[in-house]
Motif scaffolding. Structure first.
Motif, PDB file in Angstrom:
ATOM      1  N   MET A   1       7.192  24.424  11.807  1.00  0.00           N
ATOM      2  CA  MET A   1       6.319  23.784  10.817  1.00  0.00           C
ATOM      3  C   MET A   1       5.786  22.481  11.396  1.00  0.00           C
ATOM      4  N   GLU A   2       4.483  22.238  11.248  1.00  0.00           N
ATOM      5  CA  GLU A   2       3.872  20.993  11.726  1.00  0.00           C
ATOM      6  C   GLU A   2       3.552  20.086  10.542  1.00  0.00           C
ATOM      7  N   VAL A   3       3.769  18.787  10.778  1.00  0.00           N
ATOM      8  CA  VAL A   3       3.542  17.782   9.731  1.00  0.00           C
ATOM      9  C   VAL A   3       2.573  16.751  10.286  1.00  0.00           C
ATOM     10  N   GLU A   4       1.398  16.637   9.665  1.00  0.00           N
ATOM     11  CA  GLU A   4       0.343  15.766  10.199  1.00  0.00           C
ATOM     12  C   GLU A   4      -0.027  14.696   9.171  1.00  0.00           C
ATOM     13  N   PRO A   5       0.286  13.426   9.447  1.00  0.00           N
ATOM     14  CA  PRO A   5      -0.024  12.368   8.468  1.00  0.00           C
ATOM     15  C   PRO A   5      -1.533  12.183   8.296  1.00  0.00           C
ATOM     16  N   PHE A   6      -1.941  11.803   7.073  1.00  0.00           N
ATOM     17  CA  PHE A   6      -3.326  11.387   6.837  1.00  0.00           C
ATOM     18  C   PHE A   6      -3.335  10.196   5.884  1.00  0.00           C
ATOM     19  N   SER A   7      -4.439   9.485   5.875  1.00  0.00           N
ATOM     20  CA  SER A   7      -4.625   8.353   4.972  1.00  0.00           C
ATOM     21  C   SER A   7      -6.081   8.334   4.538  1.00  0.00           C
ATOM     22  N   LEU A   8      -6.316   8.512   3.243  1.00  0.00           N
ATOM     23  CA  LEU A   8      -7.682   8.619   2.724  1.00  0.00           C
ATOM     24  C   LEU A   8      -7.999   7.382   1.887  1.00  0.00           C
ATOM     25  N   PRO A   9      -9.137   6.714   2.133  1.00  0.00           N
ATOM     26  CA  PRO A   9      -9.500   5.580   1.283  1.00  0.00           C
ATOM     27  C   PRO A   9      -9.971   6.066  -0.086  1.00  0.00           C
ATOM     28  N   LEU A  10      -9.655   5.313  -1.131  1.00  0.00           N
ATOM     29  CA  LEU A  10     -10.232   5.609  -2.442  1.00  0.00           C
ATOM     30  C   LEU A  10     -11.656   5.052  -2.491  1.00  0.00           C
ATOM     31  N   ALA A  11     -12.465   5.638  -3.357  1.00  0.00           N
ATOM     32  CA  ALA A  11     -13.839   5.148  -3.511  1.00  0.00           C
ATOM     33  C   ALA A  11     -13.818   3.699  -4.006  1.00  0.00           C
ATOM     34  N   ARG A  12     -12.866   3.389  -4.887  1.00  0.00           N
ATOM     35  CA  ARG A  12     -12.637   2.007  -5.325  1.00  0.00           C
ATOM     36  C   ARG A  12     -11.167   1.889  -5.706  1.00  0.00           C
ATOM     37  N   PRO A  13     -10.613   0.658  -5.643  1.00  0.00           N
ATOM     38  CA  PRO A  13      -9.187   0.503  -5.950  1.00  0.00           C
ATOM     39  C   PRO A  13      -8.854   1.069  -7.332  1.00  0.00           C
ATOM     40  N   PHE A  14      -7.672   1.663  -7.454  1.00  0.00           N
ATOM     41  CA  PHE A  14      -7.281   2.365  -8.671  1.00  0.00           C
ATOM     42  C   PHE A  14      -6.015   1.721  -9.226  1.00  0.00           C
ATOM     43  N   GLU A  15      -6.050   1.371 -10.535  1.00  0.00           N
ATOM     44  CA  GLU A  15      -4.892   0.739 -11.180  1.00  0.00           C
ATOM     45  C   GLU A  15      -3.909   1.818 -11.638  1.00  0.00           C
ATOM     46  N   THR A  16      -2.640   1.657 -11.262  1.00  0.00           N
ATOM     47  CA  THR A  16      -1.597   2.515 -11.806  1.00  0.00           C
ATOM     48  C   THR A  16      -0.513   1.615 -12.399  1.00  0.00           C
ATOM     49  N   ALA A  17       0.456   2.254 -13.084  1.00  0.00           N
ATOM     50  CA  ALA A  17       1.541   1.472 -13.686  1.00  0.00           C
ATOM     51  C   ALA A  17       2.348   0.751 -12.607  1.00  0.00           C
ATOM     52  N   SER A  18       2.368   1.287 -11.376  1.00  0.00           N
ATOM     53  CA  SER A  18       3.148   0.633 -10.316  1.00  0.00           C
ATOM     54  C   SER A  18       2.289  -0.250  -9.424  1.00  0.00           C
ATOM     55  N   GLY A  19       1.069  -0.566  -9.846  1.00  0.00           N
ATOM     56  CA  GLY A  19       0.232  -1.477  -9.069  1.00  0.00           C
ATOM     57  C   GLY A  19      -1.072  -0.823  -8.645  1.00  0.00           C
ATOM     58  N   THR A  20      -1.884  -1.594  -7.945  1.00  0.00           N
ATOM     59  CA  THR A  20      -3.192  -1.116  -7.510  1.00  0.00           C
ATOM     60  C   THR A  20      -3.047  -0.372  -6.184  1.00  0.00           C
ATOM     61  N   ILE A  21      -3.678   0.803  -6.078  1.00  0.00           N
ATOM     62  CA  ILE A  21      -3.662   1.523  -4.804  1.00  0.00           C
ATOM     63  C   ILE A  21      -5.083   1.578  -4.249  1.00  0.00           C
TER      64      ILE A  21
END
Ligand SMILES: [Mg+2]
Length: 334
Positions: free
Chosen positions: A1-21
Motif C-alpha cells: 500500500m502506498e501513502v502519498e501526502p497532499f495539502s490543498l489550500p482552501l478558497a478562503r479561511p474556514f471557521e470551525t469549532a476548533s479554530g480557523t483552517i
C-alpha cells in the motif's frame, strides 16, 4: 500500500469549532487487490477525526489493506479507515467492471443526487441574499448556520430568508451552540417558518436533551453527537429524527452505508455530508448517496470551498445536483 501526502489550500479561511483552517492536509492511499489498483483518500479534520500524525502512522502500519478493514486495527482512526476502505472498494468495483455505487449495492442507475447549499452566519440581509443565490442556482435545500448570534437575531434572519424564498427547504445547524431552553423557545417559531430540520442544537454530549426536543414539528438531527457516541448509542437514546453521516468521520462509506440502512430500518432517516474533502473522497460520498434510494438532499457540494483539488471535474454540482460518476470504480484513473 502506498501513502502519498497532499495539502490543498482552501478558497478562503474556514471557521470551525476548533479554530480557523486554511488548508486541508491528507493522504492519497493506493492499493492493489488481486492485481487491480485502487485509490482512496484519508483527510483528517481536527475535532472530528484522528490527528494528521495519527492518521499517517495508522496508514503506514497497514500491511494487508483488505484484512485491516475487518481486524479492528483501524477502528480508532476513522479517516485512515476511510482511505483504505475507499481504495479497496475502488479496486474491487473496478475489477467487477461496475461503478462504485452499483458495486456497493445501488440497485438502479442513478445519474445525479440532490445536494443542499450551505450558508454561513451573516446579517438578515446577507443571509437572505445568500439563500436567494442558492435558489437561483437550483438548490432544492439550504442549510443555514445559526447559534453565533442571539436567538432573536437568528429568527430575524430566518424570517428574512422565508419571505424571499417561500418554497426552498430550510435546515438550520447550530453546531451545539444552543441551550435546551433556547432550543425550546426556538422550535415553535421555526415550525411556523417551515424549517424542516434543526441540526445539533445542543452540545454533543446531551443525547437525552436532544430526545426531549423531538416531536415539535421540526426534525432533530445529530451530527457531532453521532460521531461522539456512535450509531448504536444515538439510536438507543431516541435522540434523532435524522442522522448527518460524514464518511470521513465515521470510518468509511461501507460503514456509513450500514449505518444508514440500519437507521432506516428503525425509522430514522439520514443524509450524507463531506468534511471539505478532496475530489477522491467527495466522489466516494456521491457514490454512497447514489447507492441509497430516495435520500434527502445531501451536503456534498463542498468542492467550491477548496482553492485547488486532487482532481478537476469529478462529480460536478449543477442545478442543485451532484453528477454520479458512471465509469468503473470511484473515479477514472489519471
Ligand atoms: Mg453539522
Amino acid at each position: 500500500m502506498e501513502v502519498e501526502p497532499f495539502s490543498l489550500p482552501l478558497a478562503r479561511p474556514f471557521e470551525t469549532a476548533s479554530g480557523t483552517i486554511e488548508r486541508r492536509r491528507g493522504f492519497l492511499v493506493r492499493v492493489g487487490v488481486d492485481g487491480t489498483a485502487g485509490l482512496g483518500e484519508a483527510t483528517p479534520l481536527s475535532g472530528w477525526t484522528e490527528s494528521i500524525g495519527d492518521c499517517e502512522s495508522a496508514l503506514r502500519s497497514v500491511e494487508d489493506p483488505v484484512s485491516a478493514l475487518v481486524d479492528g486495527t483501524l477502528s480508532d482512526v476513522p479517516a485512515a479507515r476511510h482511505g483504505v476502505s475507499l481504495a479497496v472498494l475502488d479496486a474491487q468495483s473496478r475489477a467487477a467492471g461496475r461503478p462504485l455505487y452499483r458495486f456497493i449495492g445501488g440497485s438502479d442507475p442513478v445519474e445525479s443526487v440532490p445536494v443542499n447549499a450551505t450558508v454561513g452566519d451573516g446579517s438578515p440581509a446577507e443571509t437572505a441574499a445568500a439563500v436567494g443565490r442558492a435558489v437561483r442556482a437550483g438548490f432544492p435545500a439550504v442549510k443555514i448556520k445559526v447559534g453565533v448570534r442571539d436567538l432573536s437575531e437568528d429568527l430575524a434572519r430566518i424570517e428574512a430568508v422565508r419571505s424571499d424564498a417561500p418554497a426552498i427547504e430550510l435546515r438550520l445547524d447550530a453546531n451545539g451552540g444552543w441551550s435546551e431552553t433556547t432550543a425550546e423557545r426556538a422550535l415553535p417559531k421555526l415550525d411556523d417558518l417551515g424549517v424542516s430540520v434543526l441540526e445539533q442544537p445542543l452540545s454533543a454530549d446531551s443525547l437525552d436533551a436532544h430526545a426531549r426536543l423531538r416531536g415539535r414539528g421540526v426534525d432533530i438531527a445529530l451530527d457531532e453527537g453521532l460521531v461522539e457516541h456512535g450509531f448504536g448509542t444515538a439510536l438507543g437514546a431516541d435522540a434523532a429524527d435524522l442522522l448527518v453521516c460524514k464518511p470521513m468521520a465515521l470510518g468509511g462509506i461501507d460503514t456509513v452505508r450500514n449505518v444508514v440502512r440500519s437507521a432506516r430500518t428503525a425509522g430514522i432517516d439520514a443524509v450524507i455530508t463531506t468534511t471539505i474533502d478532496g475530489a477522491v473522497a467527495r466522489a466516494g460520498a456521491v457514490h454512497l448517496a447514489a447507492s441509497l434510494p430516495k435520500l434527502r438532499p445531501c451536503g456534498l457540494g463542498t468542492g467550491g470551498l477548496l482553492g485547488s483539488d486532487l482532481r478537476a471535474g469529478v462529480a460536478p454540482v449543477a442545478k442543485g445536483s451532484a453528477a454520479v460518476p458512471q465509469g468503473k470504480g470511484n473515479i477514472p484513473p489519471e
